[in-house]
Design an enzyme around this catalytic site. Structure first.
Site, mmCIF file in Angstrom:
data_model
loop_
_atom_site.group_PDB
_atom_site.id
_atom_site.type_symbol
_atom_site.label_atom_id
_atom_site.label_comp_id
_atom_site.label_asym_id
_atom_site.label_seq_id
_atom_site.Cartn_x
_atom_site.Cartn_y
_atom_site.Cartn_z
ATOM 1 N N HIS A 90 -7.037 -4.734 -2.619
ATOM 2 C CA HIS A 90 -6.008 -4.061 -2.075
ATOM 3 C C HIS A 90 -5.436 -4.922 -0.910
ATOM 4 O O HIS A 90 -5.941 -5.036 0.015
ATOM 5 C CB HIS A 90 -6.447 -2.809 -1.605
ATOM 6 C CG HIS A 90 -5.584 -2.001 -1.066
ATOM 7 N ND1 HIS A 90 -4.672 -1.344 -1.854
ATOM 8 C CD2 HIS A 90 -5.141 -1.643 0.392
ATOM 9 C CE1 HIS A 90 -3.723 -0.455 -1.111
ATOM 10 N NE2 HIS A 90 -4.025 -0.969 0.111
ATOM 11 N N SER A 137 0.882 -1.073 0.049
ATOM 12 C CA SER A 137 -0.108 -0.105 -0.079
ATOM 13 C C SER A 137 0.809 1.411 0.087
ATOM 14 O O SER A 137 1.639 1.330 -0.840
ATOM 15 C CB SER A 137 -0.995 -0.014 1.072
ATOM 16 O OG SER A 137 -1.855 0.946 1.174
ATOM 17 N N ASP A 180 -7.978 -3.774 -7.671
ATOM 18 C CA ASP A 180 -7.774 -2.826 -6.242
ATOM 19 C C ASP A 180 -8.900 -1.806 -6.163
ATOM 20 O O ASP A 180 -8.929 -0.876 -6.858
ATOM 21 C CB ASP A 180 -6.416 -2.308 -6.360
ATOM 22 C CG ASP A 180 -6.028 -1.756 -4.990
ATOM 23 O OD1 ASP A 180 -7.088 -1.360 -4.227
ATOM 24 O OD2 ASP A 180 -4.910 -2.031 -4.538
#
Length: 354
Positions: free
Chosen positions: A311, A150, A280
């Site tokens: 994600h 991330s 995502d």
């Protein structure tokens, strides 16, 4: 180079939102029983990052360690609760890697040590390199790989860039591998405001950022304006009220453009693996063709683009585990460790051929 994907989740998780939510909730509950390796016995360390900023970290060095992985996590949190990062720590340590994990700027115990706020990679890249230099002095093998996921993935990409830019002699930064890195905050935050999931998750992330700011306010009185913290009710607002002025930017878009991960991909000059899911739900889908183009033009980048994964999801089906001969469901970490192992073998074979 764009690589072929071997990933498939269980059938009911072939949806970006579903696998993102499932992994965050269910994975966090059973992660310790999902892998057979025990937690390394970490030593707590305070590193000195760029601009002299103290950074809290954990270090574990196995016997006969051959190389070192340095990693951090995403937009909010702290080491104790970052179970996904700790999964990597267990798996890497069991394979003979020294492991260095750290709370990045304004996070966890680092926030108690310093009031320095985040910069989305502009200064955290140097932090990675400085941590590696100090870890080498502690006895970690001087062959370092950077990782993160991330927003932490974006920080690691900046670390790979900084390894070349800084040119610190005697430190061997071999490369890095990241999962679902943030690449374009401007487009992704705009996109989040248009989707039901985005409208649900963005305020929750913003509340966690606000907690980070109040923690700094508590430990470093007078450094942050309480009224500014009160006004920071979104991710954009956090950066506008608390971050950009300290970094010298006149606007949030200017800051996001400067720190953008997608913009630095052409500049990476060390082997880099990027694992990215087309579904995502946190990132603007239009980033995918830009990522593919940048990866195809830079021979140092291997892009493993998957149809599914959400994600930082990447829980694999039983069939997928069997096909890849994986010991568990953590497909992305298994691919990262496999890729690093292959890169190291390639280098050994190249050296032995001369």
């Amino acid at each position: 180079m764009v690589c072929e994907s071997t990933y498939n989740p269980p059938y009911f998780l072939r949806n970006g939102v579903a696998i993102t939510v499932y992994t965050a909730l269910q994975g966090g509950q059973n992660w310790q029983t999902s892998i057979s390796h025990p937690e390394p016995l970490y030593q707590q360390v305070i590193f000195t990052g760029g601009q002299g900023v103290p950074l809290f970290g954990w270090v574990a060095i196995p016997k006969n360690a051959h190389s070192t992985i340095v990693g951090t996590y995403g937009i909010t949190g702290e080491l104790e609760q970052q179970w996904f990062l700790r999964v990597m720590g267990r798996k890497a340590y069991a394979q003979g890697y020294a492991v260095v994990l750290f709370d990045w700027r304004a996070h966890g115990k680092t926030a108690e040590l310093s009031p320095t706020l985040t910069s989305d990679g502009l200064y955290e890249g140097e932090d990675f390199v400085r941590i590696a230099a100090e870890a080498a002095k502690m006895g970690c093998p001087n062959k370092f790989w950077f990782t993160g996921y991330s927003l932490g993935g974006q920080l690691a990409l900046w670390g790979i860039k900084a390894a070349v830019d800084l040119g610190i002699k005697g430190i061997n930064i071999a490369g890095g591998a990241v999962i679902c890195p943030s690449l374009d905050s401007w487009r992704s935050l705009t996109y989040l405001g248009t989707t039901p999931f985005g409208k649900f998750i963005e305020p929750r992330i913003a509340r966690e950022l606000k907690k980070l700011a109040w923690k700094i306010h508590e430990h470093h009185p007078g450094h942050l304006d309480a009224a500014a913290i009160e006004r920071a009710n979104s991710i954009w607002g956090f950066d506008e009220e608390l971050v950009i002025g300290r970094l010298g930017f006149s606007s949030v878009p200017e800051y996001y453009e400067a720190s953008s991960g997608i913009n630095i991909l052409p500049q990476l000059q060390k082997p880099t693996l990027i694992i990215y899911a087309a579904d995502d739900p946190l990132f603007y889908p239009g980033i995918v063709p830009d990522l593919k183009l940048a990866s195809s033009k830079n021979p140092f980048i291997d892009l493993l683009l998957t149809r599914y994964g959400g994600h930082v999801g990447y829980v694999s089906s039983k069939q997928c585990q069997y096909q890849n001969q994986d010991p568990d469901q953590w497909w992305a970490w298994n691919r990262i460790l496999q890729w690093i192992n292959e890169k190291q073998r390639e280098k050994i074979e190249l050296v032995s051929s001369f």
